[in-house]
Enzyme design. Structure first.
Site, PDB file in Angstrom:
ATOM      1  N   GLU A 118      70.321   7.257  31.864  1.00 17.39           N
ATOM      2  CA  GLU A 118      69.516   7.956  32.858  1.00 17.39           C
ATOM      3  C   GLU A 118      69.472   9.455  32.562  1.00 17.39           C
ATOM      4  O   GLU A 118      70.189   9.949  31.686  1.00 17.39           O
ATOM      5  CB  GLU A 118      70.082   7.717  34.263  1.00 17.39           C
ATOM      6  CG  GLU A 118      71.510   8.190  34.429  1.00 17.39           C
ATOM      7  CD  GLU A 118      72.131   7.732  35.740  1.00 17.39           C
ATOM      8  OE1 GLU A 118      71.403   7.389  36.687  1.00 17.39           O
ATOM      9  OE2 GLU A 118      73.378   7.720  35.825  1.00 17.39           O
ATOM     10  N   ARG A 196      82.013   1.870  39.814  1.00 15.39           N
ATOM     11  CA  ARG A 196      82.551   2.977  40.598  1.00 15.39           C
ATOM     12  C   ARG A 196      84.004   3.200  40.204  1.00 15.39           C
ATOM     13  O   ARG A 196      84.829   2.301  40.280  1.00 15.39           O
ATOM     14  CB  ARG A 196      82.425   2.678  42.096  1.00 15.39           C
ATOM     15  CG  ARG A 196      82.739   3.854  42.998  1.00 15.39           C
ATOM     16  CD  ARG A 196      82.591   3.484  44.472  1.00 15.39           C
ATOM     17  NE  ARG A 196      81.216   3.152  44.816  1.00 15.39           N
ATOM     18  CZ  ARG A 196      80.836   2.020  45.397  1.00 15.39           C
ATOM     19  NH1 ARG A 196      81.718   1.088  45.681  1.00 15.39           N
ATOM     20  NH2 ARG A 196      79.570   1.818  45.688  1.00 15.39           N
TER      21      ARG A 196
END
Length: 322
Positions: A118, A196
C-alpha cells in the site's frame, strides 16, 4: 462508457474521527468514521455505482458487464473480475494499531488471496502527528516476540513527523501504524489481510482486548533495516509527479490550475481522487466535476483524459508491463 462514481462505504471504528464527512461534504448519522472506502471490490465491502444507467451495480458486477473495456485487456487477463486496487480515505483521531501485511506468497498460502502492498498520501495533519513506518533498529523474530510481550515494540519502529503532501510507500512486510491526527489517502492491493502486532492494550466495544496476531506477523515481517522509509515525489512533467510505482500500482499527483493531459498509454483504467480544490475530468468531451474527497473510475477505453480546474488530484492505474 463515462467515468463512474461510487457510493463510499463508511466505517465507524474506535480510532475514527469526524473529518471524512466534512471533507466529502456529505451528511451522515455515523460517528467516529475512520475509513471511507472509495472504490472497493472486497467481498462484503464492495462499493456500488451511485448514479447513471449502471446505478446500483457493484464493482464486480460492473466488471462482469464490461470486462476489458472497463479495466483494460491486460489487467482483465491478469485479475479477471477481481478489481486489483482498493482506495480509502482514513481519518485517525487516535493511533491505529501497529500492523504488518503478508506478501502475495504468504497470503496465498495462508488465506488464498493476494497480499497487501500500500501507499499513503497525507491530506491533512494535526500538530505533532506521526507516521510509524519501518524498523528503527535491527530485529529478528525472537527479539520481535520478546518486545511484543514486553510491550516495548514501539521503541523498535521509526516515527516520522507527518505533514500534508508527505508520501509513504509500504511494501508487504513493512511494520507500520498511522498516528493520531492524520487524514490520508490510501491506495493498496485489493486485500483485507492485516496482522495486528500491538494495540496499546485497547478494548473493543464489549470490553475485550483486541486480537493480536503475534505469530502470524512474525513470519510476515521484513526484518531488513533500511536507511530511509519516507518516499519523495518524483517530477515527471509540468503539473505531474510520481508518488509511488510498483508491480501493483502507479500513483501520481496532478496539480492544476493549468490543464494536465493524462494518457498513461498502458491500457489500464485510471482512478482519480480530488484531494484539494475543485477539478474537472474531461474524457472525450464528457466532463465530470470533482470536489475534495470525491473519486471516480475512468474506464480503460476512455483513459486518455484532461484534468483542469483549480486544485490537486491523485491518480492510480496499473502498469500492465509490471
Amino acid at each position: 462508457m463515462t467515468p463512474f462514481k461510487f457510493t463510499p462505504y463508511l466505517k465507524s471504528v474506535i480510532w475514527g474521527g469526524e473529518r471524512i464527512a466534512a471533507l466529502k461534504n456529505i451528511e451522515t448519522d455515523l460517528t467516529d468514521i475512520g475509513e471511507s472506502w472509495e472504490i472497493s471490490g472486497v467481498p462484503g465491502n464492495e462499493t456500488s455505482v451511485s448514479e447513471g444507467p449502471d446505478k446500483g451495480l457493484t464493482l464486480s458486477q460492473l466488471i462482469d458487464k464490461y470486462g476489458a473495456r472497463l479495466v483494460g485487456a491486460d489487467v482483465f487477463a491478469r485479475y479477471g473480475n477481481e478489481f486489483p486496487l482498493l482506495v480509502k480515505i482514513i481519518d485517525a483521531r487516535r493511533d491505529l494499531s501497529v500492523q504488518v501485511h503478508p506478501d502475495d506468497k504468504l497470503a496465498n498460502e495462508r488465506h488464498g488471496c493476494a497480499g497487501k502492498t500500500e501507499m499513503w498520501y497525507i491530506l491533512a495533519t494535526e500538530p505533532d502527528a506521526k507516521i510509524y513506518a519501518g524498523l528503527s533498529k535491527q530485529l529478528d523474530p525472537e527479539t520481535y516476540r520478546r518486545d511484543v510481550e514486553n510491550k516495548t515494540i514501539m521503541n523498535d519502529i521509526t516515527a516520522h513527523d507527518s505533514h500534508p503532501g508527505d508520501v509513504f510507500f509500504l511494501p508487504a512486510g513493512r511494520v507500520h501504524a498511522i498516528g493520531a491526527g492524520n487524514l490520508l489517502l490510501e491506495i493498496q492491493q485489493t486485500s483485507d489481510i492485516t496482522y495486528r502486532i500491538y494495540d496499546y492494550d485497547r478494548r473493543d466495544a464489549n470490553g475485550n482486548p483486541r486480537q493480536l496476531h503475534t505469530e502470524l506477523a512474525a513470519d510476515a515481517i521484513d526484518y531488513t533495516l533500511y536507511p530511509d522509509y519516507k518516499s519523495v515525489a518524483t517530477p515527471l512533467a509540468e503539473g505531474m509527479s510520481q508518488l509511488a510505482k510498483c508491480a501493483y500500482f502507479d500513483v501520481r499527483l496532478l496539480t492544476v490550475p493549468q490543464p494536465v493531459n493524462v494518457d498513461y498509454a498502458d491500457g489500464s483504467f485510471v482512478i482519480v481522487t480530488c484531494t484539494e480544490g475543485n477539478i474537472e475530468v474531461d474524457c472525450d468531451n464528457s466532463v465530470t466535476m470533482l470536489q475534495p474527497g470525491e473519486t471516480i473510475l475512468v474506464p480503460a477505453e476512455r483513459a486518455a483524459l484532461t484534468i483542469a480546474g483549480n486544485g490537486k488530484a491523485v491518480t492510480a492505474h496499473i502498469d500492465a508491463n509490471k
